[in-house]
Design an enzyme around this catalytic site. Structure first.
Site, short mmCIF file in Angstrom:
data_model
loop_
_atom_site.label_atom_id
_atom_site.label_comp_id
_atom_site.label_asym_id
_atom_site.label_seq_id
_atom_site.Cartn_x
_atom_site.Cartn_y
_atom_site.Cartn_z
N CYS A 78 2.25 5.42 0.83
CA CYS A 78 1.36 4.26 0.83
C CYS A 78 1.76 3.37 2.01
CB CYS A 78 1.44 3.50 -0.49
SG CYS A 78 3.13 3.11 -0.98
N HIS A 79 0.93 2.39 2.29
CA HIS A 79 1.16 1.55 3.47
C HIS A 79 1.01 0.08 3.12
CE1 HIS A 79 0.35 5.27 5.76
NE2 HIS A 79 -0.81 5.37 5.13
N ASP B 228 -1.72 7.18 -0.87
CA ASP B 228 -2.23 6.86 0.47
C ASP B 228 -2.95 5.51 0.52
OD1 ASP B 228 -2.44 7.23 3.23
OD2 ASP B 228 -4.43 8.13 3.04
N ASN C 41 -9.10 4.39 7.46
CA ASN C 41 -10.06 5.27 8.17
C ASN C 41 -10.88 6.18 7.27
OD1 ASN C 41 -9.00 4.32 10.69
ND2 ASN C 41 -7.24 5.63 10.32
#
Ligand code: 0GY
Length: 291
Positions: free
Chosen positions: A29-30, A246, A251
Site C-alpha cells: 500500500c502507499h 495496493d 493510475n
C-alpha cells in the site's frame, strides 16, 4: 493538483465478508502526500489524489487488518519523507519499502532502517519511471544488503525475459510486485506466466505479491479471471507469497476498486486456513518484522 483523468480511491469500501486472521498484514500500500506537507516529485509521471497516513490506518482497521507494508511510489520519486513520516507514526504496525538515489549514504539508510524501512524498490515500468542503468541498481542492492534489506521489483510480463539475468544476479531476497503483471487473457499455461513460475521455481530467494486483481482483470469489478494466477502461485510457493491491497490504487482507469471486495478475493486464492496464515501473517512477519 490531481491529474484530470485520475480516479480517486473508493470513498466507502465495504466491510469484507472474509475475516482475516488476527495480525494480518497488508503488504502493499502507499501514502500520497498530502501535497501541502509532502510535495510530489518534480519528475513524477502522474499526480495522484492525496492519500494520507491517517486514511491508510483507518482503512487497515476497517478491513480487519493489523499491519501495513508501505511502498514508496514513483510520484514521490526518491523523496521518502511521506513514507518515513507514516512509518514513524505507525511504529511496530508498519514497515516500509523505499526508493533511493544511488548517492545515498549508509548513514541515511541506517536512519531509514531505524524507522522501519526493510527494502528498496526497483521500478522497471516505463510509464512510471525513466530507465535506470542496471549497474546503478546493483550498487544500491550491494549497499542495502549490508542492512539485511531485500529488493522489491516492479515490471510487466513482456519485460521479464530480458530481466532474468539481472534478477538472478542479485543474490538476496527479491519480491516481485503483482505477480509480474501477467496478461490474464493469455491464461496460466501461456509461456509468459510459465516463465514467471519457472523463475520462482529456479530461485528460492524470489517471492511475489499475489496482488492487484483490479489492475489485471479484463472484467472489472469481477476479479475471477485473475484468481487462477494467484491461486497457482500461492499453492506452488506458499512460503514466498505476500498479499496487499495496493491502496490507494494509483493510475486505475477502469474503476476505483472497493478494498472490501479485494479482501474477499483472499479465500479464493488461498483456499485453506493454513495458506491464509502463511500469506497474511507468517510470510510478511518473517520478511519485514524478522519473526
Ligand atoms: C502500484 C502500481 C502502480 C504505481 C506505482 O510507483 C508507482 O507509482 O507503483 C501502477 O501505476 O501500476 O503498485 O502502486
Amino acid at each position: 493538483m490531481m491529474d484530470a483523468n485520475y480516479l480517486p480511491f473508493h470513498a466507502s469500501p465495504a466491510v469484507p465478508k472474509y475475516k482475516a486472521p488476527a495480525g494480518a498484514v497488508d503488504a502493499h500500500c502507499h501514502v500520497f502526500g498530502p501535497a501541502d506537507k509532502f510535495p510530489y516529485h518534480p519528475k513524477r509521471k502522474y499526480t495522484p489524489c492525496d492519500a494520507s497516513k491517517e486514511q491508510l490506518f483507518a482503512l487497515r482497521d476497517h478491513l480487519g487488518f493489523s499491519r501495513n507494508v508501505i511502498v514508496q511510489a514513483s510520484c514521490h520519486g526518491t523523496d521518502n519523507a511521506a513514507l518515513l513520516d507514516a512509518l514513524q507514526s505507525a511504529g511496530e504496525l508498519a514497515r516500509g519499502v523505499a526508493v533511493v538515489d544511488p548517492a545515498i549514504s549508509m548513514q541515511e539508510l541506517e536512519a531509514m532502517h531505524a524507522v522501519g524501512v526493510r527494502a528498496v524498490r526497483f521500478n522497471f515500468v516505463k510509464r512510471l519511471v525513466d530507465s535506470t542503468p542496471k549497474q546503478v541498481f546493483i550498487n544500491i542492492a550491494q549497499q542495502v544488503k549490508q542492512l539485511g534489506w531485500h529488493i522489491v521489483v516492479y515490471f510487466e510480463a513482456p519485460d521479464l525475459e530480458e530481466l532474468i539475468p539481472f534478477l538472478e544476479q542479485l543474490d538476496m531476497t527479491i519480491v516481485v510486485d503483482h505477480m509480474g503483471r501477467p496478461d490474464v487473457a493469455k491464461g496460466v499455461d501461456h509461456a509468459d506466466f510459465q516463465r514467471f513460475i519457472k523463475l520462482l521455481a529456479d530461485n528460492d530467494n524470489i517471492w511475489t505479491k499475489v496482488s492487484c486483481p483490479e489492475r489485471l482483470t479484463l472484467q472489472a469489478p469481477d476479479y475471477s479471471d485473475v484468481e487462477p494466477f494467484a491461486r497457482t502461485l500461492v499453492e506452488q510457493f506458499p512460503d514466498r507469497v505476500l498479499w496487499g491491497t495496493d491502496w490507494p490504487h494509483p493510475n486505475m482507469k477502469s474503476h476505483a476498486p472497493d478494498d472490501g471486495l479485494l479482501v474477499d478475493v483472499i479465500p479464493k486464492i488461498a483456499v485453506t486456513a493454513e495458506l491464509q496464515q502463511k500469506l497474511l501473517i507468517d510470510n510478511p512477519m518473517r520478511l519485514y518484522w524478522g519473526e
